[in-house]
Design an enzyme around this catalytic site. Sequence first.
Site, PDB file in Angstrom:
ATOM      1  N   ASN B  97       0.871  -1.175   0.000  1.00  0.00           N
ATOM      2  CA  ASN B  97       0.000   0.000   0.000  1.00  0.00           C
ATOM      3  C   ASN B  97       0.904   1.220   0.000  1.00  0.00           C
ATOM      4  O   ASN B  97       1.709   1.423   0.912  1.00  0.00           O
ATOM      5  CB  ASN B  97      -0.905  -0.054   1.241  1.00  0.00           C
ATOM      6  CG  ASN B  97      -1.835   1.139   1.367  1.00  0.00           C
ATOM      7  OD1 ASN B  97      -1.430   2.189   1.849  1.00  0.00           O
ATOM      8  ND2 ASN B  97      -3.080   0.989   0.952  1.00  0.00           N
ATOM      9  N   CYS B 128      -6.314   8.941   2.091  1.00  0.00           N
ATOM     10  CA  CYS B 128      -6.151   9.005   3.538  1.00  0.00           C
ATOM     11  C   CYS B 128      -6.602  10.371   4.051  1.00  0.00           C
ATOM     12  O   CYS B 128      -6.043  11.396   3.660  1.00  0.00           O
ATOM     13  CB  CYS B 128      -4.693   8.780   3.931  1.00  0.00           C
ATOM     14  SG  CYS B 128      -4.496   8.806   5.723  1.00  0.00           S
ATOM     15  N   LYS B 164      -7.057   3.006  -4.494  1.00  0.00           N
ATOM     16  CA  LYS B 164      -7.972   3.002  -3.352  1.00  0.00           C
ATOM     17  C   LYS B 164      -8.678   4.348  -3.252  1.00  0.00           C
ATOM     18  O   LYS B 164      -8.048   5.395  -3.083  1.00  0.00           O
ATOM     19  CB  LYS B 164      -7.194   2.704  -2.067  1.00  0.00           C
ATOM     20  CG  LYS B 164      -8.093   2.587  -0.853  1.00  0.00           C
ATOM     21  CD  LYS B 164      -7.396   1.831   0.253  1.00  0.00           C
ATOM     22  CE  LYS B 164      -8.232   1.770   1.505  1.00  0.00           C
ATOM     23  NZ  LYS B 164      -7.496   1.080   2.589  1.00  0.00           N
ATOM     24  N   GLY B 216     -15.440   0.696  10.334  1.00  0.00           N
ATOM     25  CA  GLY B 216     -16.251  -0.233  11.106  1.00  0.00           C
ATOM     26  C   GLY B 216     -17.689  -0.310  10.609  1.00  0.00           C
ATOM     27  O   GLY B 216     -18.074   0.388   9.665  1.00  0.00           O
ATOM     28  N   GLY B 264     -10.905  -4.578   7.697  1.00  0.00           N
ATOM     29  CA  GLY B 264     -10.004  -3.725   8.458  1.00  0.00           C
ATOM     30  C   GLY B 264     -10.262  -3.804   9.942  1.00  0.00           C
ATOM     31  O   GLY B 264      -9.671  -4.626  10.658  1.00  0.00           O
TER      32      GLY B 264
HETATM   33  C1  LIG Z   1      -6.050   2.150  12.324  1.00  0.00           C
HETATM   34  C2  LIG Z   1      -6.259   2.203  10.833  1.00  0.00           C
HETATM   35  C3  LIG Z   1      -5.194   2.469   9.986  1.00  0.00           C
HETATM   36  C4  LIG Z   1      -5.351   2.540   8.606  1.00  0.00           C
HETATM   37  N1  LIG Z   1      -4.269   2.758   7.794  1.00  0.00           N
HETATM   38  C5  LIG Z   1      -4.424   2.750   6.431  1.00  0.00           C
HETATM   39  C6  LIG Z   1      -3.308   2.875   5.551  1.00  0.00           C
HETATM   40  O1  LIG Z   1      -2.165   2.975   5.988  1.00  0.00           O
HETATM   41  N2  LIG Z   1      -3.520   2.881   4.204  1.00  0.00           N
HETATM   42  C7  LIG Z   1      -4.792   2.748   3.682  1.00  0.00           C
HETATM   43  O2  LIG Z   1      -4.940   2.746   2.460  1.00  0.00           O
HETATM   44  N3  LIG Z   1      -5.866   2.599   4.502  1.00  0.00           N
HETATM   45  C8  LIG Z   1      -5.723   2.592   5.852  1.00  0.00           C
HETATM   46  N4  LIG Z   1      -6.823   2.416   6.668  1.00  0.00           N
HETATM   47  C9  LIG Z   1      -8.162   2.249   6.064  1.00  0.00           C
HETATM   48  C10 LIG Z   1      -8.536   0.763   5.965  1.00  0.00           C
HETATM   49  O3  LIG Z   1      -7.647   0.078   5.155  1.00  0.00           O
HETATM   50  C11 LIG Z   1      -9.979   0.611   5.438  1.00  0.00           C
HETATM   51  O4  LIG Z   1     -10.067   1.250   4.192  1.00  0.00           O
HETATM   52  C12 LIG Z   1     -11.017   1.218   6.366  1.00  0.00           C
HETATM   53  O5  LIG Z   1     -10.671   0.979   7.707  1.00  0.00           O
HETATM   54  C13 LIG Z   1     -12.438   0.694   6.106  1.00  0.00           C
HETATM   55  O6  LIG Z   1     -12.546  -0.681   6.331  1.00  0.00           O
HETATM   56  P1  LIG Z   1     -13.088  -1.326   7.728  1.00  0.00           P
HETATM   57  O7  LIG Z   1     -14.394  -0.660   8.033  1.00  0.00           O
HETATM   58  O8  LIG Z   1     -13.184  -2.792   7.450  1.00  0.00           O
HETATM   59  O9  LIG Z   1     -12.065  -1.009   8.771  1.00  0.00           O
HETATM   60  C14 LIG Z   1      -6.651   2.351   8.060  1.00  0.00           C
HETATM   61  C15 LIG Z   1      -7.730   2.074   8.906  1.00  0.00           C
HETATM   62  C16 LIG Z   1      -7.554   1.996  10.279  1.00  0.00           C
HETATM   63  C17 LIG Z   1      -8.749   1.703  11.149  1.00  0.00           C
END
Ligand SMILES: Cc1cc2nc3c(=O)[nH]c(=O)nc-3n(C[C@H](O)[C@H](O)[C@H](O)COP(=O)(O)O)c2cc1C
Lengths: 302, 302, 258, 258
Positions: B97, B128, B164, B216, B264
């Site tokens: 990533n 992000c 993304k 979430g 995630g």
């Molecule tokens: C603590 C945390 C750190 C994350 N870091 C990144 C990251 O470094 N790069 C990225 O593309 N997405 C990052 N995300 C986003 C997740 O990859 C994902 O897109 C997002 O959490 C939605 O999915 P979920 O609801 O299953 O968590 C992060 C999410 C969380 C919660």
Amino acid sequence: MDQTVNLGSLTLANPIITASGTFGYGLEFMRYGDLSKLGALCLKGISLAPREGNPMPRIAETPCGMLNAIGLQNVGVEKFLKEKLPYIPAGATLIANLYAQTPEDFGELAAIFAGQDKISALEINISCPNVREGGVQFGQDPLMAAEVVGAVKKRAGAKPVIVKLSPNVTDVRVIARAAVDAGADMLSLINTLSGMAVDIRTRKSRLANVVGGLSGPAIKPVALRMVHQVAQAVNVPVIGMGGITCAEDVLEFILVGAHAVQVGTLNFMRPDNAFRLVEEVRALAESLGIGSWDEYRGTLKV
Amino acid sequence: MDQTVNLGSLTLANPIITASGTFGYGLEFMRYGDLSKLGALCLKGISLAPREGNPMPRIAETPCGMLNAIGLQNVGVEKFLKEKLPYIPAGATLIANLYAQTPEDFGELAAIFAGQDKISALEINISCPNVREGGVQFGQDPLMAAEVVGAVKKRAGAKPVIVKLSPNVTDVRVIARAAVDAGADMLSLINTLSGMAVDIRTRKSRLANVVGGLSGPAIKPVALRMVHQVAQAVNVPVIGMGGITCAEDVLEFILVGAHAVQVGTLNFMRPDNAFRLVEEVRALAESLGIGSWDEYRGTLKV
Amino acid sequence: MNMNNNVCQDLTVLSCRPTGDPSLVNLVLSSPGWTCRPGQFVMLRPSGWGPELIWPRPFSVCDVSEDGLRILFQVVGRGTRRLAALAPGDTVAVWGPLGRWFRIDEDRPNLILAGGVGIAPFVMLARRDRTDNLSMLFGHRLGLEHYPYGEIAARIESEAMQQKTPADIADFEKVLAGRIEALAGKGQVLACGPEPMLKVVRKYCLQFGTDGQISLENRMSCGVGACLGCVAKTISGDFVQSCVHGPVFDVRDIELGA
Amino acid sequence: MNMNNNVCQDLTVLSCRPTGDPSLVNLVLSSPGWTCRPGQFVMLRPSGWGPELIWPRPFSVCDVSEDGLRILFQVVGRGTRRLAALAPGDTVAVWGPLGRWFRIDEDRPNLILAGGVGIAPFVMLARRDRTDNLSMLFGHRLGLEHYPYGEIAARIESEAMQQKTPADIADFEKVLAGRIEALAGKGQVLACGPEPMLKVVRKYCLQFGTDGQISLENRMSCGVGACLGCVAKTISGDFVQSCVHGPVFDVRDIELGA
Ligand SMILES: Cc1cc2nc3c(=O)[nH]c(=O)nc-3n(C[C@H](O)[C@H](O)[C@H](O)COP(=O)(O)O)c2cc1C
Ligand SMILES: Cc1cc2nc3c(=O)[nH]c(=O)nc-3n(C[C@H](O)[C@H](O)[C@H](O)COP(=O)(O)OP(=O)(O)OC[C@H]3O[C@@H](n4cnc5c(N)ncnc54)[C@H](O)[C@@H]3O)c2cc1C
Ligand SMILES: Cc1cc2nc3c(=O)[nH]c(=O)nc-3n(C[C@H](O)[C@H](O)[C@H](O)COP(=O)(O)OP(=O)(O)OC[C@H]3O[C@@H](n4cnc5c(N)ncnc54)[C@H](O)[C@@H]3O)c2cc1C
Ligand SMILES: Cc1cc2nc3c(=O)[nH]c(=O)nc-3n(C[C@H](O)[C@H](O)[C@H](O)COP(=O)(O)O)c2cc1C
Ligand code: FES
Ligand code: FES
């Protein structure tokens, strides 16, 4: 503590307003509390002609939230004025919520309500994600938003005009500024986030309309962020909403800059919730030693 | 049922991918399951230079969700290649990533990973919400998005490039099409929704960065809606994510058109959840009589 | 028993009872089949929790044996309120033991400084064979009978001070300063308690040059080093995960916010 | 007792027990201080529910008296699963009685058609003084002993048919058709049960010109007519709230989806 809130020419006894589409015409809740004890009531969205709304199913429960695609079913302004408005007790502060598909029709509605003594303010809904025309498309384009606001302001007479913003945009401040520049006296936000829920067995959407609007606690973080952004971007009062379920939530919105709040989904959780909230907010504010809302509002340390 | 998923030149043993930033470098989870059993792992976002990330506090719990403002803390690509990558067991399918603040730096990173045999694909994070520069600003503007994708594609060699997408936009299809036109081999969505949480007593944000990204179950309806929209708008494979916590959720995303999914926040709820999910999805698909993912995908009746 | 088998498992609640005061609860789960070191912790998430509370909650291992895994926790918010409502037979997902532990200096005196529920990790420490180089100073708000103070005091030299007023807290700080100064160059302190207390301990350790270890209670989400949400700032300016590199740190290695 | 005092109140759980089969639960709450008519319903939301489940859940009043408010419910999803876990002493927010009821035609026979848990509203109906113009046909899946069938059969002429297979269901439909035809111009049917059964009832009522009332179970959010989420389509094409204009409708007034 004095709970009064001044929203320009509109003064509310307290900052709690019931959100449009979640409190009917108030009549449905008269058994559960005294409407005059609420800061104000935003009535169900009203259009010039009656609307039958979307087919069923129209609602679905989601984690800490719900989707709705009611499609602005309403009896139309004429019937509303004849069959509903006269029955709402005089002490209640009423805000009409306007929906139309063209700026002209919005203006027409404003003109009708401008002459209604019982209506204290107009809220224009340019942010409904559940109707094909005139809903969120006005709320996602600053020029169209400005055009609608201009049309309403021209014919709203002395009634303060509140513009209700959509969260389904890249930068909510752009639309907020456009609305204010076009004459909005206040802004309210957020309307629902566009969302979906599906059934993996029937392979159908849980809403006949396929997409719907997400409300409830799930959206509170998004709502707080947008209210914070807008309160810093404009100089008119901001009414915050989205996922409020308790007194702490109300203070959170005021802390980030809201003058007042609206509560929507909360009214479904228990029909006397809005009335109880007025008292709970008073108690919480007093326990925190807050002297007035002006003193507390927007004091988030950043 | 054969769980294989074909994403163009990338074939996964099953549709479950751990989402970037929630599964570290995989190493953190080796005690809880066999990494090679996962469809793939998206590694924590990596930049050219090390980044120390945002100050504390960085995370907050919200109703059915959480906010994070990590700020892409990472050891930088050099250290990653030396100190992390060699220790990830060979059987695991890895997706890097990438994060950078300029198209050139994105290209530079792509060139570095193009030569890494252990990396099966590149995911570029233009979404992000927690960094000042280069984060979501690329993901909210179709021209900038296209520029970044072009820069990466030029130097990514044979590695498939996944873009993304941010949900913090008016129309996600506009960015999706721009990314595909610029050469994206796949799209993944959604990244987090920009949000806030505040403390009414300390009058501070619960995140030092003030705003953070919401993830979430709370965001699942928004994610499903966007994946549905994008899957209909483009002809490349779509990887869906946002709020998945169970096998039913996975099938919901596939039903609306996703080829694969990422999980995630689920990984925080229990560290072996992703491994368990692979088996649960298999069992559920079989109990529904699904013959292959190709057969089920995108069959929502609208 | 395996020292390092920190897989995730579903344990059964054997008992969950207030210690006397409703805000302090003793939770005993079925034996996890591992043992650990004092200061290490586990992540807990009851299987009955829906998505409303997303995160597991971190707790120090108060004690662990064939008889079960014992946790002592204080009710402070939504999660601990729901934990307190657990009933025998309920299941809880548990992963651990996690993180670094208190390292005893066998050649010199080790003074435990515990504040309130921060006494938890020292129950298992007091159970070790050699106890002559251990002693404890305990600051507490509730009556002493609500804490496992007696269990510890029965094995090592212990002293308790109750804090009910700001004046009591100032007194406690004075005593802490004195004890830390007295150990300078002669021994070390091991501290666990509320953050204000840890700051005081750190201040005097640095001021007097006394060795010390403190256990941080940063907010955690994953507990395994992945989310980077629990980081502590080292004196060299790096952010390190307190769930992996801590929760027990050398006082000299980390900064503590103002 | 007040017939119309449908305020919202917190009632206490007196008992919450499976009827024998775990999927069918008898819930008794403390007396609400009102009475109501058969077919009316209440909205229930336990005070322990966090925001995860947003909505209250609608249930027919099975019976109500000074002894309490009785609900009979089937466990079908997340909400009813959590309701089944209620314990004596828990509190539940209750508002009602809501909606329209089954109107008895005193001059002609009234045949109750109940399917499964749809038997609930007829328990209080069978308790009324005059019962000679009432009779019941009950279709059920589980053993008869799990339903309050006996209570009703003790007071009015009743008959039960069990459906375990598609063939049983076809048989039941045939009997329904016969009874409805027999009542054409002579009496009316009162139906409550799963939607497929209601559709069958409606079909034969329209076909034979028999009077009838059916109770809909549309998904509800507010229960008070405000959300417009529970609407039924009238034959004139209007959408009306089934929580206010129903749940009991004249079969001739509404459409039922295919
Ligand atoms: C603590 C945390 C750190 C994350 N870091 C990144 C990251 O470094 N790069 C990225 O593309 N997405 C990052 N995300 C986003 C997740 O990859 C994902 O897109 C997002 O959490 C939605 O999915 P979920 O609801 O299953 O968590 C992060 C999410 C969380 C919660
Ligand atoms: C390594 C470690 C060991 C711990 N050991 C113990 C122990 O043995 N006994 C004990 O009573 N407590 C212990 N704690 C603290 C305990 O984890 C928190 O009190 C608990 O998570 C609060 O949950 P809540 O939902 O009740 O509070 P919330 O409603 O979430 O918040 C209330 C307060 O608790 C803090 N908090 C919330 N979540 C966390 C979290 N995940 N980690 C830390 N703080 C949090 C919040 O910042 C807030 O100040 C420990 C914490 C850590 C990190
Ligand atoms: C007026 C009325 C009276 C009722 N009386 C009874 C009764 O006496 N006994 C009984 O067992 N059931 C009764 N029901 C049905 C009962 O309300 C639902 O079974 C219950 O709400 C399902 O909740 P859940 O969370 O377990 O299901 P969910 O997990 O939410 O969904 C499971 C199924 O139930 C349906 N459902 C979900 N929520 C509702 C809702 N609010 N209203 C209606 N259907 C819903 C869904 O469409 C789905 O098919 C009545 C419904 C209505 C409208
Ligand atoms: C069932 C339902 C109907 C709604 N109808 C309207 C409407 O007619 N006009 C409008 O401006 N907003 C309408 N809304 C949006 C709410 O007024 C409010 O903006 C939104 O629900 C967010 O607040 P909440 O999270 O407190 O519910 C409706 C919301 C719901 C849930
Ligand atoms: S709690 Fe996730 S890294 Fe420490
Ligand atoms: S349930 Fe809300 S209108 Fe009927």
